[in-house]
Scaffold this motif. Structure first.
Motif, PDB file in Angstrom:
ATOM      1  N   HIS A  82       0.831  -1.197   0.000  1.00 43.89           N
ATOM      2  CA  HIS A  82       0.000   0.000   0.000  1.00 43.89           C
ATOM      3  C   HIS A  82       0.870   1.254   0.000  1.00 43.89           C
ATOM      4  O   HIS A  82       1.846   1.344   0.734  1.00 43.89           O
ATOM      5  N   GLY A  83       0.496   2.210  -0.867  1.00 43.46           N
ATOM      6  CA  GLY A  83       1.240   3.459  -0.905  1.00 43.46           C
ATOM      7  C   GLY A  83       2.317   3.485  -1.961  1.00 43.46           C
ATOM      8  O   GLY A  83       3.099   4.450  -2.034  1.00 43.46           O
ATOM      9  N   LYS A  84       2.374   2.444  -2.846  1.00 37.95           N
ATOM     10  CA  LYS A  84       3.343   2.437  -3.946  1.00 37.95           C
ATOM     11  C   LYS A  84       2.620   2.871  -5.225  1.00 37.95           C
ATOM     12  O   LYS A  84       1.925   2.066  -5.869  1.00 37.95           O
ATOM     13  N   PRO A  85       2.729   4.134  -5.603  1.00 41.92           N
ATOM     14  CA  PRO A  85       1.972   4.673  -6.741  1.00 41.92           C
ATOM     15  C   PRO A  85       2.177   3.903  -8.042  1.00 41.92           C
ATOM     16  O   PRO A  85       1.238   3.651  -8.785  1.00 41.92           O
ATOM     17  N   ALA A  86       3.409   3.521  -8.325  1.00 43.15           N
ATOM     18  CA  ALA A  86       3.681   2.845  -9.592  1.00 43.15           C
ATOM     19  C   ALA A  86       2.893   1.544  -9.704  1.00 43.15           C
ATOM     20  O   ALA A  86       2.301   1.230 -10.747  1.00 43.15           O
ATOM     21  N   LEU A  87       2.883   0.767  -8.598  1.00 38.46           N
ATOM     22  CA  LEU A  87       2.162  -0.502  -8.606  1.00 38.46           C
ATOM     23  C   LEU A  87       0.664  -0.277  -8.713  1.00 38.46           C
ATOM     24  O   LEU A  87      -0.033  -0.954  -9.482  1.00 38.46           O
ATOM     25  N   GLU A  88       0.140   0.688  -7.962  1.00 37.31           N
ATOM     26  CA  GLU A  88      -1.303   0.932  -7.968  1.00 37.31           C
ATOM     27  C   GLU A  88      -1.779   1.457  -9.319  1.00 37.31           C
ATOM     28  O   GLU A  88      -2.832   1.070  -9.818  1.00 37.31           O
ATOM     29  N   ILE A  89      -0.994   2.381  -9.915  1.00 39.88           N
ATOM     30  CA  ILE A  89      -1.363   2.911 -11.236  1.00 39.88           C
ATOM     31  C   ILE A  89      -1.299   1.799 -12.285  1.00 39.88           C
ATOM     32  O   ILE A  89      -2.163   1.669 -13.150  1.00 39.88           O
ATOM     33  N   GLY A  90      -0.264   0.979 -12.198  1.00 38.22           N
ATOM     34  CA  GLY A  90      -0.125  -0.120 -13.155  1.00 38.22           C
ATOM     35  C   GLY A  90      -1.283  -1.103 -13.080  1.00 38.22           C
ATOM     36  O   GLY A  90      -1.798  -1.557 -14.106  1.00 38.22           O
ATOM     37  N   THR A  92      -4.198  -0.451 -12.203  1.00 35.60           N
ATOM     38  CA  THR A  92      -5.419   0.216 -12.669  1.00 35.60           C
ATOM     39  C   THR A  92      -5.447   0.287 -14.192  1.00 35.60           C
ATOM     40  O   THR A  92      -6.469   0.041 -14.832  1.00 35.60           O
ATOM     41  N   ILE A  93      -4.304   0.602 -14.774  1.00 33.04           N
ATOM     42  CA  ILE A  93      -4.227   0.741 -16.237  1.00 33.04           C
ATOM     43  C   ILE A  93      -4.342  -0.610 -16.926  1.00 33.04           C
ATOM     44  O   ILE A  93      -5.020  -0.739 -17.962  1.00 33.04           O
ATOM     45  N   LEU A  94      -3.716  -1.652 -16.377  1.00 34.86           N
ATOM     46  CA  LEU A  94      -3.728  -2.963 -17.035  1.00 34.86           C
ATOM     47  C   LEU A  94      -5.142  -3.514 -17.233  1.00 34.86           C
ATOM     48  O   LEU A  94      -5.505  -3.917 -18.346  1.00 34.86           O
ATOM     49  N   PRO A  95      -6.003  -3.539 -16.190  1.00 39.24           N
ATOM     50  CA  PRO A  95      -7.373  -4.016 -16.415  1.00 39.24           C
ATOM     51  C   PRO A  95      -8.136  -3.149 -17.418  1.00 39.24           C
ATOM     52  O   PRO A  95      -8.943  -3.669 -18.202  1.00 39.24           O
ATOM     53  N   VAL A 100     -10.602  -2.602 -22.777  1.00 37.04           N
ATOM     54  CA  VAL A 100     -10.634  -1.951 -24.096  1.00 37.04           C
ATOM     55  C   VAL A 100     -10.399  -2.980 -25.194  1.00 37.04           C
ATOM     56  O   VAL A 100     -11.064  -2.976 -26.240  1.00 37.04           O
ATOM     57  N   GLY A 101      -9.460  -3.891 -24.940  1.00 31.25           N
ATOM     58  CA  GLY A 101      -9.180  -4.933 -25.927  1.00 31.25           C
ATOM     59  C   GLY A 101     -10.374  -5.842 -26.172  1.00 31.25           C
ATOM     60  O   GLY A 101     -10.561  -6.351 -27.283  1.00 31.25           O
TER      61      GLY A 101
END
Length: 398
Positions: A82-90, A92-95, A100-101
């Motif tokens: 918790h609190g690691k922006p890169a992991l949380e953003i990733g 979120t974007i991946l799903p 979209v696919g």
């Protein structure tokens, strides 16, 4: 229940569910497309299920690894993410990218399935509790139809022809679904919904109402019969033949009288006249909540009855039609139901007590909400002699 017993129960249940999907004779198998529209759905399914399968494998693998590696052995609590922006953003974007696919081919397929401008034949379908009325309006399509054709339960089309089905309902919401030819389409009272059907080659394609519509929802079935152009023309011509009365003094002639007195107030037989040579016009709107009952003019040209729930063909004769090859299915179906192939047991049970065979709202003491009108075929208290007469009469309706 102990944890080990629970696990065994879940495994056994999952295995049983898996086996239930492995039927070799499944006429409503969505994975066996027999037409262009069903093929589009099948192609999309493979894309979506493949992506979902990969995601599922990854998720369950990570879950299994985490459960095994970090199971409680008395060790300190693992480092928290918790609190690691890169992991949380990733994550979120991946799903979102996955969705979209999936959305791009899905939206394209939905738009293609909604296309009806290329249809060459119009058939009206009306759902009611618990059967389907099929009618062909006068048109240049369908190879030309000069007189309206009304039938029920089984839609007959020409193979290789794009058919526009215009559907609605007379009572509650129903849903038209022929898995081998296309997806589901709801039939809603007061609206006209369209769906396109096309069969690659002659055959019989089974379907099922897929919107819960009351007591006998599970008994509301239907079939589409595809024929070559020659057989389809023969079928159309036969459907509009003039009425031929039974031979005077025969059992069928007695059945005609019984039909007039017991059945004609709801069921139409085109061309049937009374003793004054006046056409008998049924009035189901005065007796049935939906205001309609199946047209029985060519009853024995179809091989199912009562919402396509039971076969008119005996077990011995049924395979000769349902298992016929594309080159012979037309001729086999056009033969209709003969004396030797009639499934008398089921038909007699129906005539003897229809509500006992197919649950329906027909109890006179429970019809206050419908002002006394029944939903389905009521109990007629027919004698065995009357049943004999009606069976003989119905056998000539083809």
């Amino acid at each position: 229940m102990t944890s080990s017993r629970l696990v065994r129960t879940l495994v056994a249940g999952s295995f049983a569910a898996l086996l239930a999907g492995c039927a070799t004779d499944a006429p409503q198998d969505t994975w066996q497309p027999k037409g262009s529209n069903a093929r589009m759905i099948n192609d999309l399914d493979w894309v979506v299920f493949s992506i979902a399968g990969v995601v599922g494998v990854v998720v369950f693998s990570v879950l299994a690894f985490a459960l095994w590696k970090y199971r409680d052995r008395g060790q300190p609590i693992p480092e928290q993410t918790h609190g690691k922006p890169a992991l949380e953003i990733g994550l979120t974007i991946l799903p979102a990218l996955i969705l979209v696919g999936i959305a791009i081919p899905t939206v394209g397929t939905i738009m293609d399935l909604a296309e009806t401008n290329d249809t060459e034949c119009i058939v009206n379908v009306t759902g009611q509790q618990w059967w389907w009325e099929i009618d062909y309006p006068v048109q240049d399509g369908c190879g030309g139809i000069e007189e309206p054709i009304v039938t029920s339960g089984q839609m007959v089309i020409e193979a290789g022809t794009k058919v526009l089905v215009r559907g609605t309902s007379r009572d509650v919401i129903h849903s038209w679904w022929i898995p081998s030819l296309n997806g589901k389409r709801d039939m809603v009272p007061g609206r006209i919904h369209t769906v396109r059907l096309e069969a690659d080659e002659p055959g019989i394609f089974a379907g099922q109402c897929t919107e819960f519509c009351g007591l006998s929802h599970a008994n509301m079935r239907m079939e589409v019969i595809a024929m070559n152009s020659t057989d389809f023309a023969i079928w159309k011509a036969n459907q509009v033949q003039d009425y031929v009365a039974p031979v005077a003094g025969s059992l069928a002639a007695e059945g005609e009288s019984t039909f007039i007195s017991q059945c004609s107030r709801c069921h139409q037989v085109d061309g049937l006249t009374d003793s004054n040579d006046e056409l008998i016009i049924s009035r189901p709107d005065q007796n049935v909540w939906s205001g309609a009952a199946p047209n029985l003019t060519n009853f024995m040209t179809r091989n199912t009855f009562a919402g396509a729930s039971w076969d008119l063909l005996s077990k011995e004769c049924r395979p000769g039609v349902w298992d016929a090859s594309p080159s012979t299915i037309g001729a086999a179906y056009l033969d209709g139901v003969t004396d030797s192939c009639l499934n008398e047991v089921e038909l007699r049970e129906w005539l003897r007590n229809a509500p006992a065979k197919k649950p329906m709202y027909t109890d006179p003491e429970s019809l206050e909400a419908t002002n006394g009108l029944v939903r389905g075929m009521p109990y007629l208290a027919l004698s065995e002699d009357q049943i004999d007469q009606l069976v003989a009469y119905l056998l000539e309706r083809k």
